[in-house]
Design a protein around this motif. Structure first.
Motif, PDB file in Angstrom:
ATOM      1  N   UNK A 260      99.614  50.581  35.198  1.00 38.05           N
ATOM      2  CA  UNK A 260     100.168  51.126  36.426  1.00 38.05           C
ATOM      3  C   UNK A 260     101.140  52.249  36.090  1.00 38.05           C
ATOM      4  N   UNK A 261     101.449  53.061  37.121  1.00 38.89           N
ATOM      5  CA  UNK A 261     102.285  54.243  36.938  1.00 38.89           C
ATOM      6  C   UNK A 261     103.596  54.056  37.677  1.00 38.89           C
ATOM      7  N   UNK A 262     104.714  54.506  37.075  1.00 40.73           N
ATOM      8  CA  UNK A 262     106.011  54.500  37.740  1.00 40.73           C
ATOM      9  C   UNK A 262     106.403  55.954  37.990  1.00 40.73           C
ATOM     10  N   UNK A 263     106.637  56.283  39.256  1.00 41.35           N
ATOM     11  CA  UNK A 263     107.002  57.644  39.640  1.00 41.35           C
ATOM     12  C   UNK A 263     108.484  57.717  39.957  1.00 41.35           C
ATOM     13  N   UNK A 264     109.176  58.651  39.307  1.00 38.37           N
ATOM     14  CA  UNK A 264     110.576  58.938  39.594  1.00 38.37           C
ATOM     15  C   UNK A 264     110.677  60.417  39.926  1.00 38.37           C
ATOM     16  N   UNK A 265     111.039  60.743  41.152  1.00 40.74           N
ATOM     17  CA  UNK A 265     111.063  62.127  41.585  1.00 40.74           C
ATOM     18  C   UNK A 265     112.461  62.690  41.684  1.00 40.74           C
ATOM     19  N   UNK A 266     112.569  64.006  41.472  1.00 38.85           N
ATOM     20  CA  UNK A 266     113.824  64.709  41.719  1.00 38.85           C
ATOM     21  C   UNK A 266     113.936  65.018  43.209  1.00 38.85           C
ATOM     22  N   UNK A 267     115.146  65.231  43.674  1.00 38.35           N
ATOM     23  CA  UNK A 267     115.379  65.465  45.103  1.00 38.35           C
ATOM     24  C   UNK A 267     114.659  66.713  45.603  1.00 38.35           C
ATOM     25  N   UNK A 268     114.410  67.670  44.718  1.00 41.96           N
ATOM     26  CA  UNK A 268     113.779  68.924  45.138  1.00 41.96           C
ATOM     27  C   UNK A 268     112.269  68.939  44.918  1.00 41.96           C
ATOM     28  N   UNK A 269     111.671  67.829  44.481  1.00 47.77           N
ATOM     29  CA  UNK A 269     110.220  67.799  44.263  1.00 47.77           C
ATOM     30  C   UNK A 269     109.470  67.981  45.579  1.00 47.77           C
ATOM     31  N   UNK A 270     108.260  68.548  45.487  1.00 48.82           N
ATOM     32  CA  UNK A 270     107.388  68.664  46.649  1.00 48.82           C
ATOM     33  C   UNK A 270     106.325  67.579  46.608  1.00 48.82           C
ATOM     34  N   UNK A 271     105.064  67.992  46.455  1.00 47.29           N
ATOM     35  CA  UNK A 271     103.976  67.022  46.301  1.00 47.29           C
ATOM     36  C   UNK A 271     103.797  66.734  44.819  1.00 47.29           C
ATOM     37  N   UNK A 272     104.110  65.530  44.343  1.00 51.79           N
ATOM     38  CA  UNK A 272     104.087  65.256  42.901  1.00 51.79           C
ATOM     39  C   UNK A 272     102.665  65.149  42.351  1.00 51.79           C
ATOM     40  N   UNK A 273     102.280  66.090  41.505  1.00 50.20           N
ATOM     41  CA  UNK A 273     100.937  66.038  40.920  1.00 50.20           C
ATOM     42  C   UNK A 273     100.775  64.843  39.997  1.00 50.20           C
ATOM     43  N   UNK A 274     101.885  64.356  39.424  1.00 51.88           N
ATOM     44  CA  UNK A 274     101.765  63.196  38.534  1.00 51.88           C
ATOM     45  C   UNK A 274     101.233  61.984  39.293  1.00 51.88           C
ATOM     46  N   UNK A 275     101.636  61.827  40.561  1.00 51.36           N
ATOM     47  CA  UNK A 275     101.124  60.718  41.379  1.00 51.36           C
ATOM     48  C   UNK A 275      99.631  60.907  41.639  1.00 51.36           C
ATOM     49  N   UNK A 276      99.227  62.129  41.945  1.00 50.43           N
ATOM     50  CA  UNK A 276      97.806  62.404  42.189  1.00 50.43           C
ATOM     51  C   UNK A 276      96.979  62.116  40.936  1.00 50.43           C
ATOM     52  N   UNK A 277      97.484  62.531  39.783  1.00 50.61           N
ATOM     53  CA  UNK A 277      96.751  62.309  38.533  1.00 50.61           C
ATOM     54  C   UNK A 277      96.622  60.821  38.223  1.00 50.61           C
ATOM     55  N   UNK A 278      97.715  60.096  38.396  1.00 48.73           N
ATOM     56  CA  UNK A 278      97.666  58.659  38.131  1.00 48.73           C
ATOM     57  C   UNK A 278      96.705  57.954  39.080  1.00 48.73           C
ATOM     58  N   UNK A 279      96.773  58.298  40.373  1.00 50.42           N
ATOM     59  CA  UNK A 279      95.890  57.670  41.352  1.00 50.42           C
ATOM     60  C   UNK A 279      94.434  58.020  41.082  1.00 50.42           C
ATOM     61  N   UNK A 280      94.167  59.282  40.706  1.00 52.02           N
ATOM     62  CA  UNK A 280      92.788  59.683  40.390  1.00 52.02           C
ATOM     63  C   UNK A 280      92.256  58.933  39.180  1.00 52.02           C
ATOM     64  N   UNK A 281      93.171  58.502  38.302  1.00 52.12           N
ATOM     65  CA  UNK A 281      92.778  57.699  37.147  1.00 52.12           C
ATOM     66  C   UNK A 281      92.711  56.216  37.443  1.00 52.12           C
ATOM     67  N   UNK A 282      92.856  55.846  38.716  1.00 52.70           N
ATOM     68  CA  UNK A 282      92.695  54.452  39.105  1.00 52.70           C
ATOM     69  C   UNK A 282      93.933  53.599  38.964  1.00 52.70           C
ATOM     70  N   UNK A 283      95.095  54.202  38.732  1.00 52.16           N
ATOM     71  CA  UNK A 283      96.305  53.410  38.536  1.00 52.16           C
ATOM     72  C   UNK A 283      97.040  53.183  39.853  1.00 52.16           C
ATOM     73  N   UNK A 284      97.505  51.963  40.107  1.00 49.18           N
ATOM     74  CA  UNK A 284      98.441  51.750  41.213  1.00 49.18           C
ATOM     75  C   UNK A 284      99.779  52.393  40.864  1.00 49.18           C
ATOM     76  N   UNK A 285     100.563  52.732  41.891  1.00 45.70           N
ATOM     77  CA  UNK A 285     101.802  53.486  41.702  1.00 45.70           C
ATOM     78  C   UNK A 285     102.997  52.655  42.149  1.00 45.70           C
TER      79      UNK A 285
END
Length: 354
Positions: free
Chosen positions: A262-287
């Protein structure tokens, strides 16, 4: 159509990956693409580049001296060849160079994140508003980013195009493949463990300490992929824990994602759409994500859990996550695929030429 990008950066991050993907995609669609400046990964993909003598990318540390260089850097736009479109994504290029270049061709910006706060944000906003008078379109990666800019840019110039990834690079692997990847890529002590992963630049604004605390609270091993100025502090924070492994910068992120559970996402306050979440989800990982971080609205759609505190990720909740693996693959393919994203940019560029 000739697309000329002006971008100076020596740090490999999401914005730089966005620039390379856009350059590749436009070239593959038959357009001429040229970069003035520097962008990690650009030349490795055989894309054309010319040097331009601009100072360092603006930050809180370099902004004061950068503003003093604006008149000189505006004169240096004379070195930039004529183009159909000029494209920019960093504040220095946008604020300093848009006005002179807009007299020659339409200028397009992309905004990757929420507007920064504090004195630096207020200082930039005034210059940004003046420069926006000369921009043709501002592409925002999310509605939240567009909402930040609407008071100073005007809705008529804003268009939302969510970030995208090349979904062909990511896949939910069979169990045997995951086992083989673990044996090749991870420490042997992780081979029979539940493994969490986070892949992002190690910067204090990302608050990776939450990922470390959540993984340890759940009894999971954690792979930290990436490098940056916060690495030393994070390594001290994790101490001698055998459950945390820092890989540094890696070019095989899809394989590392495929080795995890599984993937753990930690975002900065100024982030937009996090590509890391998209990549992890596309690889089948829960977030797993944290309340209040930008982009967490993606998590329920991609299969996952939003928590308020790292201690909420118990061993039982982490184990339950593994049952929803793969549920975000279809969503990412349909809403954040690379070809749809390129269609949108190509349409925007074309509209600005009419």
């Amino acid at each position: 159509m000739t697309v000329t990008m002006v971008s100076v950066s020596d740090t490999a991050g999401g914005a730089e990956a966005h620039t390379v993907a856009l350059g590749q995609g436009m070239r593959q669609r038959g357009h001429d693409v040229l970069l003035y400046g520097r962008c990690p990964g650009w030349e490795e993909h055989g894309l054309g580049r010319r040097e331009i003598a601009l100072g360092p990318k603006w930050s809180r540390r370099t902004m004061a001296s950068g503003i003093l260089r604006v008149p000189l850097e505006r004169r240096r736009t004379q070195e930039i060849a004529d183009s159909s479109i000029y494209y920019m994504q960093f504040k220095r290029e946008q604020i300093a160079l848009t006005a002179p270049l807009s007299r020659r061709a339409p200028v397009i910006w992309t905004e990757h994140g929420r507007w920064m706060g504090g004195a630096a944000g207020r200082l930039l906003l005034a210059g940004y508003a003046r420069a926006a008078e000369h921009v043709s379109r501002v592409v925002c990666v999310s509605e939240a980013v567009a909402d930040d800019l609407a008071p100073v840019v005007g809705r008529d110039k804003l268009v939302v195009v969510p970030n995208a990834i090349d979904t062909r690079c990511y896949a939910a692997p069979p169990a045997a493949t995951r086992t083989a990847l673990r044996e090749r890529l991870l420490p042997s002590r992780f081979h029979d463990r539940r493994v969490a992963i986070i892949a992002a630049r190690l910067h204090g604004a990302k608050r990776h300490d939450r990922a470390i605390a959540a993984a340890l609270a759940s009894g999971s091993a954690l792979v930290v992929v990436g490098d940056g100025p916060d690495r030393e502090r994070l390594e001290r924070l994790s101490g001698d824990s055998a459950d945390v492994h820092f890989t540094g910068h890696r070019d095989d992120v899809p394989d590392l994602l495929a080795s995890a559970d599984f993937y753990i996402y930690c975002g900065a306050e100024t982030d937009g759409t996090p590509t890391c979440v998209l990549e992890a989800a596309a690889g089948g990982l829960p977030i797993v994500a944290f309340e209040g971080d930008p982009g967490t609205e993606l998590v329920p759609r991609c299969g996952g859990l939003v928590i308020a505190d790292p201690a909420e990720l118990t061993a039982e909740r982490a184990a339950a996550l593994l049952d929803v693996g793969g549920s975000g693959v279809a969503y990412v393919e349909q809403r954040h695929g690379r070809e749809t994203w390129l269609d949108a940019y190509e349409q925007i560029f074309g509209e600005c030429l009419r």
